[in-house]
Design a protein around this motif. Structure first.
Motif, PDB file in Angstrom:
ATOM      1  N   GLU A   6      21.128  56.870  41.112  1.00 46.86           N
ATOM      2  CA  GLU A   6      21.360  55.926  42.205  1.00 46.86           C
ATOM      3  C   GLU A   6      22.274  56.548  43.256  1.00 46.86           C
ATOM      4  OE1 GLU A   6      23.056  51.391  42.960  1.00 46.86           O
ATOM      5  OE2 GLU A   6      23.105  52.234  40.953  1.00 46.86           O
ATOM      6  N   ASN A   7      23.286  57.278  42.808  1.00 45.99           N
ATOM      7  CA  ASN A   7      24.223  57.937  43.718  1.00 45.99           C
ATOM      8  C   ASN A   7      23.497  58.961  44.589  1.00 45.99           C
ATOM      9  OD1 ASN A   7      26.665  58.654  44.899  1.00 45.99           O
ATOM     10  ND2 ASN A   7      27.207  60.085  43.264  1.00 45.99           N
ATOM     11  N   VAL A   8      22.621  59.754  43.985  1.00 46.32           N
ATOM     12  CA  VAL A   8      21.856  60.749  44.740  1.00 46.32           C
ATOM     13  C   VAL A   8      20.973  60.051  45.781  1.00 46.32           C
ATOM     14  CG1 VAL A   8      19.994  62.458  44.543  1.00 46.32           C
ATOM     15  CG2 VAL A   8      21.904  62.510  42.939  1.00 46.32           C
ATOM     16  N   ALA A   9      20.308  58.975  45.361  1.00 44.09           N
ATOM     17  CA  ALA A   9      19.426  58.245  46.286  1.00 44.09           C
ATOM     18  C   ALA A   9      20.228  57.645  47.442  1.00 44.09           C
ATOM     19  CB  ALA A   9      18.680  57.136  45.532  1.00 44.09           C
TER      20      ALA A   9
ATOM     21  N   ARG B 209      20.014  58.392  51.468  1.00 46.68           N
ATOM     22  CA  ARG B 209      19.832  57.315  52.446  1.00 46.68           C
ATOM     23  C   ARG B 209      20.900  57.374  53.530  1.00 46.68           C
ATOM     24  NH1 ARG B 209      16.805  54.239  55.468  1.00 46.68           N
ATOM     25  NH2 ARG B 209      17.498  52.099  55.611  1.00 46.68           N
ATOM     26  N   VAL B 210      22.145  57.645  53.130  1.00 42.10           N
ATOM     27  CA  VAL B 210      23.237  57.768  54.112  1.00 42.10           C
ATOM     28  C   VAL B 210      22.953  58.934  55.065  1.00 42.10           C
ATOM     29  CG1 VAL B 210      25.675  58.410  54.359  1.00 42.10           C
ATOM     30  CG2 VAL B 210      25.013  56.663  52.708  1.00 42.10           C
ATOM     31  N   ALA B 211      22.522  60.059  54.515  1.00 41.80           N
ATOM     32  CA  ALA B 211      22.226  61.216  55.349  1.00 41.80           C
ATOM     33  C   ALA B 211      21.082  60.887  56.325  1.00 41.80           C
ATOM     34  CB  ALA B 211      21.848  62.406  54.481  1.00 41.80           C
ATOM     35  N   GLU B 212      20.085  60.167  55.840  1.00 42.33           N
ATOM     36  CA  GLU B 212      18.948  59.765  56.677  1.00 42.33           C
ATOM     37  C   GLU B 212      19.402  58.835  57.816  1.00 42.33           C
ATOM     38  OE1 GLU B 212      15.407  56.619  55.860  1.00 42.33           O
ATOM     39  OE2 GLU B 212      15.564  58.239  54.387  1.00 42.33           O
ATOM     40  N   LEU B 213      20.251  57.880  57.508  1.00 44.05           N
ATOM     41  CA  LEU B 213      20.735  56.943  58.519  1.00 44.05           C
ATOM     42  C   LEU B 213      21.647  57.655  59.531  1.00 44.05           C
ATOM     43  CD1 LEU B 213      21.465  53.787  56.323  1.00 44.05           C
ATOM     44  CD2 LEU B 213      19.610  54.103  58.002  1.00 44.05           C
ATOM     45  N   GLU B 214      22.472  58.579  59.038  1.00 38.88           N
ATOM     46  CA  GLU B 214      23.333  59.334  59.963  1.00 38.88           C
ATOM     47  C   GLU B 214      22.506  60.183  60.888  1.00 38.88           C
ATOM     48  OE1 GLU B 214      26.015  61.373  57.291  1.00 38.88           O
ATOM     49  OE2 GLU B 214      27.486  59.714  57.360  1.00 38.88           O
ATOM     50  N   ALA B 215      21.424  60.781  60.375  1.00 34.52           N
ATOM     51  CA  ALA B 215      20.535  61.606  61.223  1.00 34.52           C
ATOM     52  C   ALA B 215      19.839  60.725  62.259  1.00 34.52           C
ATOM     53  CB  ALA B 215      19.499  62.320  60.348  1.00 34.52           C
ATOM     54  N   ALA B 216      19.418  59.532  61.853  1.00 35.90           N
ATOM     55  CA  ALA B 216      18.762  58.616  62.802  1.00 35.90           C
ATOM     56  C   ALA B 216      19.737  58.159  63.867  1.00 35.90           C
ATOM     57  CB  ALA B 216      18.192  57.405  62.040  1.00 35.90           C
ATOM     58  N   LEU B 217      20.974  57.934  63.475  1.00 30.66           N
ATOM     59  CA  LEU B 217      22.019  57.501  64.416  1.00 30.66           C
ATOM     60  C   LEU B 217      22.349  58.628  65.402  1.00 30.66           C
ATOM     61  CD1 LEU B 217      23.825  55.085  65.081  1.00 30.66           C
ATOM     62  CD2 LEU B 217      25.533  56.037  63.524  1.00 30.66           C
TER      63      LEU B 217
END
Length: 102
Positions: A84-87, A91-99
């Protein structure tokens, strides 16, 4: 298997006690004494020690099994949390990239 053997060992003295009671009732009726029946109602000290030891052995075996199951449950929970931590990190990295792309 050790638990089954210990349970069988515990069952045996109980059967012997009941057969001893039957024998002692015959003896007491022959002699007219109730004291012999009360003496035979409990197993001899060596048998009591064996019974007590077998109960301890059963308890230890149950405790070992419980500890084994508990460790396995803890291992699975830890593995689940790590996944869960890896997932979530992904997700955080994906959202930061989108931001950052905005």
């Amino acid at each position: 298997d050790a638990v089954a053997a210990a349970v069988a060992l515990l069952a045996r003295p109980a059967a012997q006690i009941s057969s001893d009671d039957d024998d002692s009732s015959k003896t007491s009726s022959l002699h007219g004494s109730e004291s012999s029946k009360s003496l035979s109602s409990s197993p001899p000290p060596s048998q009591r020690e064996a019974t007590e030891q077998s109960r301890k052995d059963i308890r230890r075996e149950r405790n070992r099994q419980h500890a084994r199951v508990s460790r396995e449950r803890k291992r699975k929970k830890m593995q689940s949390l790590e996944e869960e931590n890896v997932a979530l990190k992904a997700r955080v990295a994906e959202l930061e990239a989108a931001l950052a792309a905005r």
